[in-house]
Design an enzyme around this catalytic site. Structure first.
Site, short mmCIF file in Angstrom:
data_model
loop_
_atom_site.label_atom_id
_atom_site.label_comp_id
_atom_site.label_asym_id
_atom_site.label_seq_id
_atom_site.Cartn_x
_atom_site.Cartn_y
_atom_site.Cartn_z
N ARG A 243 61.39 46.39 44.29
CA ARG A 243 60.36 45.59 44.95
C ARG A 243 60.34 45.69 46.47
O ARG A 243 59.30 45.91 47.06
CB ARG A 243 60.52 44.11 44.54
CG ARG A 243 60.15 43.86 43.10
CD ARG A 243 60.44 42.42 42.68
NE ARG A 243 59.63 41.45 43.41
CZ ARG A 243 59.74 40.14 43.23
NH1 ARG A 243 60.63 39.67 42.39
NH2 ARG A 243 58.98 39.32 43.90
N HIS B 161 52.71 47.77 36.81
CA HIS B 161 53.34 46.75 37.66
C HIS B 161 53.18 45.37 37.04
O HIS B 161 52.20 44.67 37.31
CB HIS B 161 52.68 46.80 39.05
CG HIS B 161 53.49 46.14 40.12
ND1 HIS B 161 54.65 46.67 40.63
CD2 HIS B 161 53.30 44.97 40.81
CE1 HIS B 161 55.13 45.89 41.57
NE2 HIS B 161 54.33 44.84 41.69
N TYR C 137 34.95 40.93 45.08
CA TYR C 137 33.90 41.23 46.05
C TYR C 137 34.12 42.54 46.80
O TYR C 137 33.18 43.13 47.31
CB TYR C 137 33.79 40.09 47.08
CG TYR C 137 33.42 38.76 46.50
CD1 TYR C 137 32.24 38.60 45.79
CD2 TYR C 137 34.27 37.66 46.64
CE1 TYR C 137 31.89 37.37 45.24
CE2 TYR C 137 33.93 36.43 46.10
CZ TYR C 137 32.75 36.28 45.40
OH TYR C 137 32.41 35.08 44.87
#
Length: 794
Positions: free
Chosen positions: A30, A76, A120
Site C-alpha cells: 500500500r 484492488h 462526472y
C-alpha cells in the site's frame, strides 16, 4: 463429541505476529513505491487497468467511475474513494511534475478544492504513461495472481521513465515513511547517462547535472545543504520559498506579486495565513491582499502602503507564513520487496539495473519468437525448393495427418514446419513470393543475430539503455521550473554547487532579442536586426537593464537559456516585463569588475552620476538607479574605473570633455553632478567614456557626418558650456559618439530601414570640419544610431 484441542498462546506473541503481518502488508502492498517504476500498487493497478480498457491518449476519455470500477473489481479490493483519490492526484499538474492520467473535467485546484465526483469526470492515460507500460506484453516483467487468483497483474511496470525521481512519492507506512520530491526529467536522464558512462562518478559530480528537486509549482529552493545531505544519505531537509517580484504602482506605492508558491501548499490557505498575520499585527504596511490568478497563471497581489519596505515585508512573510516552508526528504523505496533508504546514486543504479533487465527479457522474448519464425520459414523454404515432391506427397496422402507425417519424412521437417507447409497458400508459389520468402528469412536471421548480440554484449545493452533514455528526454524533456538559490544567511553555501557557473556572453539586439552563449563566436543577429549590446561575465552574475526613467531592472544570467549556432535568442519580454513607457538605454553585466568599480549614468538635462557598482546588488528585480528631476531622462549607462574621461554631446552640437575624477561618487538614490551647462532648449543626446585612440563621430539626421580626433576636443572642467562639434547649424544633429577605426555603426530610419557604415569609411576632418554625406534616404530621416559592439574579448 471429542474435546477440542486448545493451544495456549501468550497475548503479546499473538499481537506481535498479527501486527507484524499487518505492517508488512501496509509497507509492501500500500504505502511505499517500488524503486524500479516509482509506483505504489494502487497507481500501478490504475495505469494497467486503464490500458486494458483501451483508454490510450489517442482514444476518447471515459468516465472515471468506469476506470475505478475496473480497478476495484479486478485488482484492488479496497475502497473506491482511495482509488479515485489516487487517480485524481495522478491527473493534477500541481501535484505531479509529469501527469500520468489525462483528466477531463473538474480534477481539483491548487486552492485545495476537491475533484468532482467520479461519475462526472472522465479520464484516459497521459502520453507519458505509455512509456511506463511499453513492452509489457513482451515478457519484460513478472505477472502475479490478483487478489482472488482469477486474473494476473504486473508486479511492476516495465517503465522507461525514472518515475520515482521525476514524480517523487510520499506515503506513511507502519514505523516508516517516504517523501521523495519530484525532479526534472531532462536532468535525471542526463544523470543516468553520466552514471552509465562512469560507474565511479561521485554524488557531488552527479549534483552538477541533477542540482536538486524540481517542483510542478516552481518556487525557489533556498540553500543546498539539505539537498547535499539528502542526496548523500537519503534523508535531509530543504527550504522552499514562493517566487515573488516587486512592482512599482506609482505615487510611491509598491506591490509584492507572488507568482509561484511552495509545493503542495494550498493557495487559499496561504492567502488566509497572510491575512491572519496582518490582523495579528505581525506584519504591517500591507493595505490589501487579493487573488488575481487566472488561466494565465498564479498571481497573488500584496499591496503595500506608501514608503513601505518590500524586502522587510517579504522577509516577514517568509517567517510567519507558509510562503517559505520546510520539506523533509526521506528517499525510502522498496528494493526486492524490502524498504530501503537510498542516496540518489543508488536510486539511479537500481533504475539502470532494471532497464537492463527489461531490455534483456524483451530481447529473449523477441529472440524466441524470431527463432520460431525462422524455423517456420526454413520449412517453407524447403517446400518451395522441393515443390514437385511436396505436391506428390500431398496428392498421394489420404488425409491431412497422413500428409503431415509424409512431409516430415520426405522433407525431413518438424511437425510445426509440416503444418506450415500444409497451410501455405498457392499464391506463395509464384516467383515473387519465393523471393520474398528468402528475403524474410535473411531479415529474421539478421534480427536473431542482433538480439543475440544484445544478450551477449553488455556494451550493446548499455547503448540501448542510453538510446531509449535519450528518446524519452527528446519526447518529454522540459526546462527546470524551480529555481535554486544559495542561502544568503549561510556564508558557507556554494552557489556553484547548484548552478553551473561559467563564462557567458549576453547579447541584446536592437529589436530586443536576448541570447546567452559561451563564446563570442556564437553571437548572431537576425535579418533586419543587429546586436546593440554585448556584455560578458559569469553565469551567476546579474544583468542590469537601465531605462530612461531611471530604473535598473535585473535578471541573473543563468535564468536565460543558452543558445548556440545560428539561433538569434528569445524576446527579452519573456524574462523582463518593462512598463510600456520605459526604454532600455544601457545594459551592464554586474560582474566582479563592475562591482569593484563604478557605474556611471548621464541624463538629457546634463547630469552625470557615479555610484559604486556593488550598490546595485539586490534580490529585487527593479531598483531605482537615479533620482531624476521632473522631465529629465537617463540617456546612457557605462562602467568606469574612476580614472577615465567623459565626453557629453548635445542636440545643438556642443560637446564637453572632462575627467571622470571631477564627479564625486554618490549612492543610488541621488541626482548626480552637473556635467554640462546647457542653453535653453538644448539637451544631452550622447554619453561616452573615452577609450584609447578614439575618434569622435558626429552624425546628423540627414545622414551626413564626420570623424574627428578626440584630441580636437580639449579637456575642460565639468559644468562648462563646451565646444561646438560642427560649424554649420543648418543640419539636425542625431548623435555624437566615440568609436575606433575598426568599428562600425548602424543608422536606423524612422521606417525601420537599416544602414551599416564602417567607421574607417567616414571622412576624417577637424572638429569644426565639414559634414559629408555618409548615407542617403528617400524623404526620410535617421532616428537612431548605434555603435556595433566589437566581437572580441576585453
Amino acid at each position: 463429541m471429542k474435546d477440542k484441542q486448545i493451544t495456549p498462546v501468550a497475548i503479546e506473541d499473538k499481537m506481535r505476529n498479527s501486527y507484524l503481518n499487518y505492517s508488512l502488508s501496509v509497507i509492501i502492498d500500500r504505502a511505499l513505491p517500488d524503486v524500479r517504476d516509482g509506483l505504489k500498487p494502487v497507481h500501478r493497478r490504475i495505469l494497467y487497468a486503464t490500458k486494458k480498457l483501451g483508454l490510450v491518449p489517442d482514444k476518447p476519455h471515459r468516465k472515471s467511475a468506469r476506470i475505478v470500477g475496473e480497478v476495484l473489481g479486478k485488482y484492488h479490493p479496497h475502497g473506491d474513494a482511495s482509488v479515485y483519490n489516487a487517480m485524481v492526484r495522478m491527473a493534477q499538474n500541481f501535484n505531479q511534475r509529469y501527469i500520468l492520467i489525462d483528466g477531463h473535467g473538474n480534477f481539483g485546484s491548487i486552492d485545495g478544492d476537491s475533484a468532482a465526483a467520479m461519475r462526472y469526470t472522465e479520464a484516459r492515460l497521459a502520453p507519458i504513461s505509455e512509456d511506463l507500460l511499453q513492452d509489457i506484453e513482451e515478457n519484460t516483467v513478472d505477472f502475479i495472481p490478483n487478489f482472488d487468483s482469477s486474473l494476473e497483474e504486473p508486479s511492476v511496470l516495465p517503465s522507461r521513465l525514472p518515475n520515482l525521481l521525476i514524480n517523487g512519492s510520499n506515503g506513511i507506512a507502519v514505523g516508516m515513511s517516504t517523501n521523495i520530491p519530484p525532479h526534472n526529467l531532462s536532468e535525471v536522464i542526463d544523470g543516468l547517462i553520466q552514471l552509465l558512462n562512469n560507474q565511479e562518478i561521485s554524488i557531488k559530480d552527479l549534483m552538477k547535472t541533477i542540482p536538486g528537486p524540481d517542483f510542478p509549482t516552481g518556487g525557489i529552493i533556498v540553500g543546498n545543504d539539505g539537498i547535499k545531505t539528502a542526496y548523500t544519505t537519503g534523508t535531509g531537509k530543504i527550504t522552499i520559498r514562493g517566487r515573488s517580484k516587486i512592482e512599482d504602482e506609482g505615487r510611491g506605492k509598491q506591490s509584492i506579486i507572488i507568482t509561484e508558491i511552495p509545493y503542495q501548499l494550498s493557495k487559499a490557505k496561504l492567502i488566509e495565513e497572510m491575512a491572519d498575520t496582518v490582523k495579528k499585527g505581525k506584519i504591517d504596511n500591507i493595505s490589501d491582499i487579493r487573488d488575481e490568478s487566472d488561466r494565465e497563471g498564479l498571481r497573488i497581489v500584496i499591496e503595500l502602503k506608501k514608503k513601505a519596505n518590500p524586502e522587510i515585508i517579504l522577509n516577514r512573510l517568509y517567517k510567519y507564513t507558509s510562503l517559505q516552508s520546510n520539506m523533509r526528504i526521506n528517499m525510502l523505496a522498496l528494493v526486492d520487496q524490502q524498504p530501503k533508504v537510498m542516496n540518489i546514486k543508488k536510486i539511479l543504479e537500481h533504475f539502470l539495473d532494471f532497464r537492463r533487465e527489461v531490455i534483456t527479457r524483451r530481447a529473449k522474448h523477441q529472440l524466441e519468437k524470431a527463432q520460431a519464425r525462422e524455423h517456420i520459414l526454413i520449412g517453407l523454404k524447403k517446400a518451395t525448393d522441393n515443390l514437385d515432391k511436396v505436391i506428390k506427397v500431398i496428392r498421394s496422402s489420404k488425409s491431412t495427418p497422413e500428409a503431415k507425417r509424409n512431409l516430415k519424412k520426405e522433407l525431413e521437417v518438424t511437425k510445426k514446419q509440416a503444418e506450415a507447409i500444409l497451410n501455405m497458400r498457392l499464391q506463395r508459389l509464384v516467383s515473387l513470393e519465393i523471393d520474398k520468402l528468402e528475403g524474410d528469412l535473411a531479415e529474421i536471421r539478421e534480427k536473431i543475430n542482433y538480439l543475440k548480440s544484445i544478450l551477449n554484449n553488455n556494451d550493446i545493452l548499455d547503448n540501448i539503455v542510453k538510446d531509449e533514455l535519450l528518446e524519452i528526454k527528446e519526447k518529454y524533456g522540459d526546462k527546470r521550473k524551480t529555481k535554486i538559490l544559495a542561502d544568503d544567511s549561510k556564508a558557507e553555501i556554494e552557489k556553484e554547487d547548484l548552478i553551473k557557473d561559467k563564462d557567458v556572453v549576453i547579447s541584446l539586439s536592437y529589436r530586443n532579442y536576448i541570447k546567452k552563449t559561451d563564446s563570442l563566436d556564437n553571437v548572431r543577429s537576425a535579418k533586419n536586426d543587429f546586436i546593440s549590446n554585448i556584455v560578458t561575465g559569469r553565469n551567476l552574475d546579474q544583468i542590469l537593464f537601465f531605462t530612461d526613467k531611471g530604473q535598473a531592472y535585473s535578471i541573473t544570467s543563468h535564468e536565460i537559456p543558452e543558445h548556440h549556432g545560428l539561433s538569434t535568442g528569445d524576446p527579452l519580454n519573456q524574462y523582463l516585463k518593462l512598463p510600456m513607457d520605459e526604454h532600455i538605454v544601457g545594459v551592464i553585466m554586474l560582474n566582479d569588475y563592475a562591482k569593484e568599480n563604478y557605474i556611471m549614468l548621464a541624463t538629457k538635462d546634463g547630469l552625470v552620476k557615479k555610484t559604486k557598482g556593488e550598490e546595485y546588488e539586490s534580490s529585487i528585480s527593479s531598483i531605482k538607479a537615479i533620482n531624476l528631476n521632473e522631465g529629465d531622462e537617463v540617456i546612457g549607462a557605462a562602467v568606469s574605473n574612476g580614472q577615465q574621461e567623459i565626453l557629453l554631446g548635445t542636440k545643438e552640437g556642443y560637446t564637453i570633455h572632462f575627467k571622470e575624477e571631477e564627479i564625486t561618487d554618490t549612492g543610488r538614490n541621488t541626482k548626480g553632478s552637473k556635467g554640462i551647462n546647457l542653453d535653453e532648449g538644448d539637451k544631452v543626446i550622447s554619453f561616452n567614456i573615452i577609450e584609447d585612440s578614439s575618434l569622435v563621430l558626429s552624425i546628423t539626421k540627414e545622414g551626413r557626418g564626420k570623424a574627428s580626433p578626440v584630441e580636437d576636443y580639449t579637456l575642460q572642467k565639468r559644468n562648462g558650456k563646451g565646444l561646438k562639434t560642427m560649424s554649420n547649424d543648418k543640419y539636425k544633429l542625431l548623435e555624437i559618439l566615440t568609436a575606433k577605426t575598426d568599428d562600425k555603426i548602424i543608422l536606423v530610419s524612422d521606417n525601420g530601414e537599416i544602414v551599416e557604415i564602417e567607421v574607417s569609411d567616414i571622412t576624417e576632418t577637424k572638429r569644426l570640419g565639414a559634414m559629408y554625406s555618409q548615407a542617403k534616404l528617400n524623404n526620410d530621416e535617421f532616428v537612431k544610431i548605434i555603435r556595433v559592439p566589437r566581437l572580441e574579448k576585453e
